[in-house]
Scaffold this motif. Structure first.
Motif, PDB file in Angstrom:
ATOM      1  N   ASP A 109      42.829  42.618  38.690  1.00 11.04           N
ATOM      2  CA  ASP A 109      43.425  43.496  37.645  1.00 11.04           C
ATOM      3  C   ASP A 109      44.405  44.350  38.032  1.00 11.04           C
ATOM      4  OD1 ASP A 109      41.071  42.502  36.100  1.00 11.04           O
ATOM      5  OD2 ASP A 109      40.108  44.197  36.035  1.00 11.04           O
ATOM      6  N   LEU A 110      44.562  44.544  39.468  1.00  9.30           N
ATOM      7  CA  LEU A 110      45.556  45.747  39.929  1.00  9.30           C
ATOM      8  C   LEU A 110      47.016  45.636  39.355  1.00  9.30           C
ATOM      9  CD1 LEU A 110      44.215  46.347  43.465  1.00  9.30           C
ATOM     10  CD2 LEU A 110      44.006  47.792  41.333  1.00  9.30           C
ATOM     11  N   PRO A 111      47.555  44.282  39.266  1.00  8.46           N
ATOM     12  CA  PRO A 111      48.927  44.172  38.791  1.00  8.46           C
ATOM     13  C   PRO A 111      48.987  44.525  37.277  1.00  8.46           C
ATOM     14  CG  PRO A 111      48.456  42.163  40.097  1.00  8.46           C
ATOM     15  CD  PRO A 111      47.264  43.296  40.052  1.00  8.46           C
ATOM     16  N   TYR A 112      47.846  44.323  36.571  1.00  5.89           N
ATOM     17  CA  TYR A 112      47.863  44.617  35.128  1.00  5.89           C
ATOM     18  C   TYR A 112      47.839  45.843  34.765  1.00  5.89           C
ATOM     19  CZ  TYR A 112      47.015  39.401  34.879  1.00  5.89           C
ATOM     20  OH  TYR A 112      47.286  38.110  35.154  1.00  5.89           O
ATOM     21  N   VAL A 113      46.877  46.681  35.773  1.00  4.68           N
ATOM     22  CA  VAL A 113      46.823  48.088  35.730  1.00  4.68           C
ATOM     23  C   VAL A 113      48.221  48.800  35.947  1.00  4.68           C
ATOM     24  CG1 VAL A 113      45.822  50.097  36.919  1.00  4.68           C
ATOM     25  CG2 VAL A 113      44.416  48.314  36.185  1.00  4.68           C
ATOM     26  N   VAL A 114      48.852  48.592  36.963  1.00  2.00           N
ATOM     27  CA  VAL A 114      50.176  48.872  37.405  1.00  2.00           C
ATOM     28  C   VAL A 114      51.023  48.829  36.103  1.00  2.00           C
ATOM     29  CG1 VAL A 114      52.070  48.959  38.766  1.00  2.00           C
ATOM     30  CG2 VAL A 114      49.708  48.984  39.888  1.00  2.00           C
TER      31      VAL A 114
END
Length: 267
Positions: A109-114
């Motif tokens: 999820d981290l790329p989408y969160v950023v």
């Protein structure tokens, strides 16, 4: 927060916008509101968010969320309607198909969160928000001069946490725009850093994720240091008020770890 369903007067108020109801499931999040639920209805489904119509900050936060929606859609789910009487103020949003973000170190999820945090920073500050100066961290700043480092012309969400970052299969959203403000653009990425540390990241790794946002890259390091110190003081106060809440202690510890990483001493 009202977890039980409101009375008949509430449903009569919103009936013109929902039609007949088939279901109403109160949500497990949304503690800043008096009532939140996903409502199955003739004109739905709808996410319904309501506040008692009493003077004060909580009522004002719902009114601000109503006003800001046109500026942050489609980053935020669209506001379909609003209703108000002497007892309630109610907002009805389109329902989006997604889940709360996973901020742990190994999640996909981290790329989408950023991307979501970066998209917040890309929203132009609407004219009606020019007077919404960010002040939530001011009293925790070491000096008035330090608090002035939190000023800016960016639109700030100000409540970055996994429940407000919704990840879907094709789209993602930032929800709960209860208190948007005008402030320094690094504030939302900095709030993400603390959340990432609380989720298991090292402060260095958390800052590397935040550094993908131009608002972080362009920030004054002195402002971020002052904000790190203010964040520690804020969470220390929260823990004093809620000593039984383990998640608050986790956020305090994450803020302390981030401040230490930046060599920021907090008195």
């Amino acid at each position: 927060m009202v977890r039980a369903l409101p009375g008949k007067d509430f449903w009569r108020l919103i009936h013109p916008y929902t039609g007949d109801l088939s279901s109403a499931e109160p949500t497990v999040r949304g503690f800043g509101s008096d009532f939140t639920a996903v409502v199955g209805c003739e004109k739905g489904p709808l996410f319904v968010k309501a506040m008692r119509n009493r003077q004060g900050g909580r009522r004002d936060s719902l009114l601000r969320e109503k006003v800001i929606n046109s500026a942050v859609w489609p980053l935020s789910p669209a506001l379909s309607w609003s209703a108000e009487d002497e007892s309630w103020i109610v907002l009805g949003f389109t329902v989006v198909d997604g889940r709360r973000a996973d901020l742990s170190p190994d999640t996909a999820d981290l790329p989408y969160v950023v991307q979501l945090i970066d998209r917040i920073g890309s929203v132009p500050l609407p004219g009606f928000a020019h007077g919404w100066h960010e002040q939530r961290w001011d009293r925790f700043a070491e000096t008035p001069a330090a608090a002035r480092l939190f000023r800016g012309d960016a639109l700030i969400h100000g409540d970055i946490n996994p429940s407000n970052l919704i990840i879907g299969d094709a789209e993602s959203w930032v929800v709960d725009w209860a208190w948007p403000t005008r402030g320094a653009g690094f504030i939302d990425p900095a709030c993400l850093v603390v959340q990432l540390v609380a989720a298991g990241h090292t402060p260095e790794s958390a800052e590397q994720w935040a550094a993908q946002c131009p608002a972080w890259q362009e920030a004054d390091p002195k402002g971020m240091d002052a904000f790190a110190a203010a964040t520690v003081r804020m969470w220390c106060m929260v823990v004093e008020r809620k000593p039984e809440a383990e998640w608050c202690a986790a956020m305090r510890d994450a803020a302390r770890a981030w401040a230490a990483h930046r060599s920021v001493r907090v008195n």
